[in-house]
Design an enzyme around this catalytic site. Structure first.
Site, PDB file in Angstrom:
ATOM      1  N   GLU A   1      -6.940   4.697   7.832  1.00  0.00           N
ATOM      2  CA  GLU A   1      -6.762   6.122   7.503  1.00  0.00           C
ATOM      3  C   GLU A   1      -8.014   6.681   6.819  1.00  0.00           C
ATOM      4  OE1 GLU A   1      -3.027   5.460   5.496  1.00  0.00           O
ATOM      5  OE2 GLU A   1      -2.149   4.947   7.439  1.00  0.00           O
TER       6      GLU A   1
ATOM      7  N   HIS B   1      -9.543   1.088   4.949  1.00  0.00           N
ATOM      8  CA  HIS B   1      -8.269   1.307   5.648  1.00  0.00           C
ATOM      9  C   HIS B   1      -8.510   2.249   6.821  1.00  0.00           C
ATOM     10  CE1 HIS B   1      -4.174   2.505   6.537  1.00  0.00           C
ATOM     11  NE2 HIS B   1      -3.779   1.432   5.892  1.00  0.00           N
TER      12      HIS B   1
ATOM     13  N   GLU C   1      -5.102  -4.768  10.707  1.00  0.00           N
ATOM     14  CA  GLU C   1      -4.106  -3.714  10.894  1.00  0.00           C
ATOM     15  C   GLU C   1      -4.394  -2.974  12.201  1.00  0.00           C
ATOM     16  OE1 GLU C   1      -2.279  -2.609   6.810  1.00  0.00           O
ATOM     17  OE2 GLU C   1      -3.897  -1.231   7.242  1.00  0.00           O
TER      18      GLU C   1
ATOM     19  N   SER D   1       3.689  -1.857  10.455  1.00  0.00           N
ATOM     20  CA  SER D   1       5.141  -1.908  10.677  1.00  0.00           C
ATOM     21  C   SER D   1       5.746  -3.277  10.370  1.00  0.00           C
ATOM     22  CB  SER D   1       5.480  -1.472  12.109  1.00  0.00           C
ATOM     23  OG  SER D   1       5.082  -0.124  12.309  1.00  0.00           O
TER      24      SER D   1
ATOM     25  N   GLY E   1       2.693   2.560  10.773  1.00  0.00           N
ATOM     26  CA  GLY E   1       3.633   3.662  10.593  1.00  0.00           C
ATOM     27  C   GLY E   1       4.325   4.090  11.874  1.00  0.00           C
TER      28      GLY E   1
ATOM     29  N   ASN F   1       0.870  -1.179   0.000  1.00  0.00           N
ATOM     30  CA  ASN F   1       0.000   0.000   0.000  1.00  0.00           C
ATOM     31  C   ASN F   1       0.905   1.227   0.000  1.00  0.00           C
ATOM     32  OD1 ASN F   1      -1.789   2.054   0.465  1.00  0.00           O
ATOM     33  ND2 ASN F   1      -2.444   1.347   2.496  1.00  0.00           N
ATOM     34  N   TRP F   2       1.006   1.856  -1.157  1.00  0.00           N
ATOM     35  CA  TRP F   2       1.943   2.990  -1.278  1.00  0.00           C
ATOM     36  C   TRP F   2       1.363   4.280  -0.698  1.00  0.00           C
ATOM     37  CZ3 TRP F   2       4.052   2.071  -6.983  1.00  0.00           C
ATOM     38  CH2 TRP F   2       4.729   0.831  -6.997  1.00  0.00           C
ATOM     39  N   LYS F   3       0.104   4.234  -0.301  1.00  0.00           N
ATOM     40  CA  LYS F   3      -0.569   5.404   0.287  1.00  0.00           C
ATOM     41  C   LYS F   3      -0.362   6.636  -0.607  1.00  0.00           C
ATOM     42  CE  LYS F   3      -0.243   3.204   4.761  1.00  0.00           C
ATOM     43  NZ  LYS F   3      -0.187   3.324   6.213  1.00  0.00           N
TER      44      LYS F   3
HETATM   45  P1  13P Z   1       3.169   0.549   7.679  1.00  0.00           P
HETATM   46  O1  13P Z   1       3.698  -0.748   7.103  1.00  0.00           O
HETATM   47  O2  13P Z   1       3.877   1.751   7.166  1.00  0.00           O
HETATM   48  O3  13P Z   1       3.073   0.493   9.159  1.00  0.00           O
HETATM   49  O4  13P Z   1       1.649   0.690   7.132  1.00  0.00           O
HETATM   50  C1  13P Z   1       0.788  -0.367   7.239  1.00  0.00           C
HETATM   51  C2  13P Z   1      -0.450  -0.044   6.481  1.00  0.00           C
HETATM   52  O5  13P Z   1      -1.221   0.817   6.871  1.00  0.00           O
HETATM   53  C3  13P Z   1      -0.700  -0.781   5.240  1.00  0.00           C
HETATM   54  O6  13P Z   1      -1.978  -0.554   4.755  1.00  0.00           O
END
Ligand code: 13P
Length: 256
Positions: free
Chosen positions: A99, A97, A169, A215, A175, A11-13
């Site tokens: 977020e 997600h 998650e 993470s 993150g 997931n490159w966000k």
């Molecule tokens: P990180 O791997 O940066 O913690 O992010 C996880 C995530 O939200 C994947 O969708």
């Protein structure tokens, strides 16, 4: 017991211009683009989807989106519809997600509409669930995960359910560098599989891939991927570089 093919999704966000994304995917394809032991999906931002899709041609790596609107078209300024994703050969879509839930106030009901729409449009949903730190500390982790899973999957048929991917998650691990312990992750994954058994059947529950996200890195992947109910990872930060993403794919190949 059914052996489930492991899945590693990046997931490159909100990272990478289209040019940067194409460069990353070219390195990734060179490193792991031909293997078939593990399913690999990359989810770039919308502006890079089509170019990344072209970069994936001839490889085994698949294309996913990070979100979509449930409707097929219409007056929804700024949104992207499922047929638009299908038209550029996306196969997967991340939905719900944390977020999106927290910054964009997406409700379980809206996420459920997206899940049903993705399935109708032959897109494979990666439904994200997970508790916040306050919820974990308050002892409500399993309740939160249960509500998000049950509401997110309302109206999904048994036949459709086997094709769904769930990503656990924990919000406090995203993150932050704070990864869930293998015991914490395995407990919730097993709980989700139990829920899927109740909602659908044991046979369906055994087919669904449940990914861990938060993470996850090459250094902690092997231990997580060795757990009975952890079928892969949804990777943020470590998917932004070809080397670490390829190392994660290799860890999944080794764990298969
Ligand atoms: P990180 O791997 O940066 O913690 O992010 C996880 C995530 O939200 C994947 O969708």
């Amino acid at each position: 017991m059914i052996s489930r093919k492991k899945l590693i999704a990046g997931n490159w966000k909100m990272n990478k211009t289209s040019a940067d994304a194409v460069a990353l995917v070219s390195d990734l394809v060179a490193a792991i683009g031909k293997q078939n032991d593990v399913e690999v999906v990359v989810c770039p931002p919308f502006t890079a989807l089509e170019a990344v899709g072209k970069g994936l041609e001839g490889s085994t790596v698949k294309l996913g989106a990070q979100n979509m609107h449930p409707d097929a078209s219409g007056a929804f300024t700024g949104e992207i519809a499922p047929p638009m994703l299908r038209a550029i050969f996306a196969t997967h879509v991340i939905l719900g997600h944390s977020e999106r839930r927290s910054y964009f106030a997406e409700s379980d009901e809206f996420i459920n509409q997206k899940v049903l729409s993705a399935l109708k449009n032959q897109l494979r949903p990666i439904l994200c669930v997970g508790e916040t730190l306050a919820e974990r500390e308050g002892g409500s982790t399993l309740k939160v995960v249960q509500t998000q899973t049950e509401r997110g999957l309302e109206g999904v048929s048994k036949e459709q359910a086997a094709g769904i991917v769930i990503a656990y998650e924990p919000v406090w691990a995203i993150g932050t560098g704070k990864v869930a312990t293998t015991e914490q992750a395995q407990e919730v994954h097993a709980f989700i599989r139990g829920l899927l058994t109740k909602l659908f059947t044991e046979a369906v529950a055994q087919k669904v891939r449940i990914l861990y996200g938060g993470s996850m890195k090459p250094a902690n992947a092997a231990e997580l991927l060795a757990q009975k109910d952890i079928d892969g990872g949804l990777i943020g930060g470590a998917s932004l570089e070809a080397r670490s993403f390829a190392d994660l794919v290799n860890a999944a190949i080794a764990a298969k």
